[in-house]
Design an enzyme around this catalytic site. Structure first.
Site, PDB file in Angstrom:
ATOM      1  N   TYR A 274       0.858  -1.184   0.000  1.00  0.00           N
ATOM      2  CA  TYR A 274       0.000   0.000   0.000  1.00  0.00           C
ATOM      3  C   TYR A 274       0.897   1.237   0.000  1.00  0.00           C
ATOM      4  O   TYR A 274       2.077   1.174   0.352  1.00  0.00           O
ATOM      5  CB  TYR A 274      -0.944   0.016   1.206  1.00  0.00           C
ATOM      6  N   HIS A 322       6.175  -0.277   2.140  1.00  0.00           N
ATOM      7  CA  HIS A 322       5.926   0.766   1.147  1.00  0.00           C
ATOM      8  C   HIS A 322       6.900   0.649  -0.030  1.00  0.00           C
ATOM      9  O   HIS A 322       8.093   0.402   0.178  1.00  0.00           O
ATOM     10  CB  HIS A 322       6.070   2.158   1.777  1.00  0.00           C
TER      11      HIS A 322
END
Length: 346
Positions: A274, A322
């Site tokens: 994400y 990330h």
């Protein structure tokens, strides 16, 4: 002295005739013609310049409102195929009391951090939160007579000794991320904050003029914000977060899970689990600003993804879940396409 009886010349009461002038001064006629040509050319050039200036003024100030996006020298436009491949203006960055999140998007969002509860439970938590905070987001709308400038300030170690502080403070909207510190670092990061993006684990106290922008990654985050702004939140010993924070409830905004999915799918092409909070804040800025400047993103000069206020203890620090490298390359591409200005700090 000229003789009036000279046979080649015509003499008149008023002086030499035109023929006599031409005979006496044979170069005068050519000189006069050149001067007239220069004057005509100058007049034509002045007329063309005046028309161009008038047309530019007309295009700048007389375009219909739906064509004139902002009053900036350069606005984010929608006529760039590469940019429009990623940018979708119709996606709402923030939740509101009237926004209907689809169950399909909820199921995608729920898997980010293994959130508990079903769709109905989620909607109940959101409704309770909007009984306390504004039902719609406080966003400055675009206008042909307004230029909305935004500075997005990340937390990278490359901000050290950058001296970007005065430049950052010059912007209308100044977005900071998570626990990014100001005190003691004003010369490099500025002094002002208008929006602070954060989630429960990264929360800090805010002054009365700063928007708290919740980046929710799980359903309990909504419970946390409701409690932390009122009587206090008790999440149990397994979740070490602050039970109360200082913030203006009238300035609270909540990031839309549908927007988070859009950033992951369209901007990062589904790389990583994400988007980071910092990259989410950056794309929000592209949606709510006319000019965007970006500071404090990426690794430091040694390749470590460290924070500017921390003493680095662990070398080769990366970005975890990330997609840091993908996010950084996208920022560079946006800078190359002149959709934002990226200040690298180096």
């Amino acid at each position: 002295m000229l003789d009036k009886t000279f046979p080649q010349y015509n003499w008149s009461r008023n002086g030499f005739t035109r023929n006599r002038w031409e005979l006496l001064f044979p170069n005068q006629k050519r000189h006069t013609a050149k001067m007239k040509f220069k004057v005509r050319t100058l007049i034509v050039l002045l007329c063309v310049t005046a028309i161009c200036v008038s047309w530019r003024g007309y295009m700048s100030f007389s375009l219909p409102q739906d064509e004139r996006l902002c009053a900036c020298e350069r606005c984010l436009s929608e006529d760039d195929p590469w940019f429009m491949k990623h940018f979708n203006k119709s996606v709402e960055p923030f939740l509101s009391a009237n926004y209907n999140l689809s169950e399909d998007t909820f199921n995608w969002w729920k898997l980010l951090r293994d959130a508990k509860g079903n769709f109905s439970n989620f909607r109940g938590k959101v409704e309770r939160l909007f009984l306390m905070v504004p039902p719609s987001p406080d966003v400055l709308e675009s206008s042909p007579d307004r230029c909305r400038t935004c500075a997005v300030v990340g937390n990278s170690g490359n901000l050290k000794r950058s001296h970007y502080g005065p430049l950052i403070d010059f912007h209308d909207v100044i977005i900071r991320v998570n626990a990014g510190q100001i005190k003691g670092y004003e010369a490099d990061v500025g002094t002002r904050t208008t929006h602070r993006f954060m989630y429960p684990e990264s929360c800090v106290d805010l002054d009365n003029t700063t928007h708290l922008v919740l980046a929710p990654f799980k359903t309990i985050d909504f419970d946390w914000l409701t409690g932390a702004l009122t009587t206090g939140f008790n999440g149990g010993p397994h979740w070490a977060v602050r039970s109360k924070i200082k913030a203006n409830k009238d300035l609270v905004m909540v990031l839309n899970p549908a927007f988070m999915r859009y950033v992951h799918d369209m901007w990062l092409e589904k790389k990583g689990y994400y988007p980071s909070t910092g990259f989410l804040a950056l794309v929000v800025a592209l949606h709510m600003c006319d000019e965007v400047s970006v500071f404090g993103y990426g690794a430091d000069s040694d390749g470590n993804w460290s924070h500017y206020w921390e003493k680095l203890r662990k070398k080769n620090l990366k970005t975890g879940a990330h997609p840091g490298d993908t996010e950084y390359r996208m920022i560079q591409k946006l800078d190359e396409q002149q959709k934002l200005k990226f200040y690298t700090g180096f």
